[in-house]
Design a protein around this motif. Sequence first.
Motif, PDB file in Angstrom:
ATOM      1  N   TYR A  10      -1.878  -1.463  78.992  1.00  0.00           N
ATOM      2  CA  TYR A  10      -2.834  -2.408  78.440  1.00  0.00           C
ATOM      3  C   TYR A  10      -3.059  -2.085  76.967  1.00  0.00           C
ATOM      4  N   ALA A  11      -3.363  -3.108  76.200  1.00  0.00           N
ATOM      5  CA  ALA A  11      -3.653  -2.929  74.777  1.00  0.00           C
ATOM      6  C   ALA A  11      -5.121  -3.219  74.514  1.00  0.00           C
ATOM      7  N   THR A  12      -5.719  -2.399  73.660  1.00  0.00           N
ATOM      8  CA  THR A  12      -7.109  -2.630  73.277  1.00  0.00           C
ATOM      9  C   THR A  12      -7.192  -3.791  72.290  1.00  0.00           C
ATOM     10  N   GLN A  13      -8.390  -4.272  72.089  1.00  0.00           N
ATOM     11  CA  GLN A  13      -8.645  -5.200  70.996  1.00  0.00           C
ATOM     12  C   GLN A  13      -8.524  -4.445  69.675  1.00  0.00           C
ATOM     13  N   PRO A  14      -8.151  -5.112  68.603  1.00  0.00           N
ATOM     14  CA  PRO A  14      -8.110  -4.434  67.295  1.00  0.00           C
ATOM     15  C   PRO A  14      -9.463  -3.816  66.946  1.00  0.00           C
ATOM     16  N   HIS A  15      -9.424  -2.603  66.379  1.00  0.00           N
ATOM     17  CA  HIS A  15     -10.643  -1.898  66.026  1.00  0.00           C
ATOM     18  C   HIS A  15     -10.398  -1.099  64.751  1.00  0.00           C
ATOM     19  N   ALA A  16     -11.447  -0.601  64.159  1.00  0.00           N
ATOM     20  CA  ALA A  16     -11.314   0.157  62.914  1.00  0.00           C
ATOM     21  C   ALA A  16     -10.493   1.412  63.149  1.00  0.00           C
ATOM     22  N   CYS A  17      -9.562   1.698  62.253  1.00  0.00           N
ATOM     23  CA  CYS A  17      -8.712   2.876  62.367  1.00  0.00           C
ATOM     24  C   CYS A  17      -9.527   4.131  62.066  1.00  0.00           C
ATOM     25  N   SER A  18      -9.321   5.180  62.876  1.00  0.00           N
ATOM     26  CA  SER A  18     -10.052   6.440  62.696  1.00  0.00           C
ATOM     27  C   SER A  18      -9.496   7.277  61.553  1.00  0.00           C
ATOM     28  N   TYR A  19      -8.276   6.963  61.094  1.00  0.00           N
ATOM     29  CA  TYR A  19      -7.594   7.836  60.147  1.00  0.00           C
ATOM     30  C   TYR A  19      -7.401   7.231  58.767  1.00  0.00           C
ATOM     31  N   LEU A  20      -7.150   5.929  58.712  1.00  0.00           N
ATOM     32  CA  LEU A  20      -6.873   5.289  57.432  1.00  0.00           C
ATOM     33  C   LEU A  20      -7.940   4.240  57.142  1.00  0.00           C
ATOM     34  N   PRO A  21      -8.682   4.391  56.065  1.00  0.00           N
ATOM     35  CA  PRO A  21      -9.734   3.427  55.749  1.00  0.00           C
ATOM     36  C   PRO A  21      -9.148   2.042  55.499  1.00  0.00           C
TER      37      PRO A  21
END
Length: 235
Positions: A10-21
């Motif tokens: 399963y794929a999540t909905q797009p969300h803010a990346c934890s590593y790259l602003p």
Amino acid sequence: MTELARLKFYATQPHACSYLPRETATTLFLDPSQPMDSTLYAELSELGFRRSGDHLYRPHCQQCQACIPARIPVDLFCPTRGQQRIVRRNQDLKVTRQRPHLCDEYYALYERYINARHADGDMYPPNPDQFESFLVRDLPFAWFYEFRLEQQLVALAVCDVMPNGLSAVYTFFDPELDKRSLGRYAVLWQIAECQRLNLASLYLGYWIKDCRKMSYKREYRPLEVYVQQRWALMT
């Protein structure tokens, strides 16, 4: 061998990346109802998957391929002089293996580490529920490795033991003992443990070229990366 084609992901909905602003991330993860054993885990690790809590996952971003799975082929590893000094500096530490659990001693060290080293990250502020859901799972291949100076706990490495190697899930340590380079020593110790157990690789998770916190992974040579559906030595 597991028939990987029969597995559900399963794929999540797009969300803010934890590593790259300013980047948006999507994560592919194995169906949580699928029983997770070390054989399946090893097979998926060969395809770039990693464990967090109860989930095996892999980045699945449409516009970005910055997260590159990385591992150390331990039989080829050649420590630098600096790494040899780190090993000598920590020869007085005793390492013991424990089943994953939450206790006051572990959490106190974890809290100090997150507050000192990751106050700008998505794991701040720390709390016991976060520690437990992230690190304390009742899985037969998951272990805590305590690093002690006499009776004092100075570092804890969360590590999974698979048929094809060890997976370095997470390490936290006393932020006041900078001169010991405990994070780097934990990696060097896990390399040596792979060699002792006759396992091929130490899996380090993902390397991201433009993420400063990931840069330490290039210090361990040679480093293999998973690109274009195959593992290759990084040049």
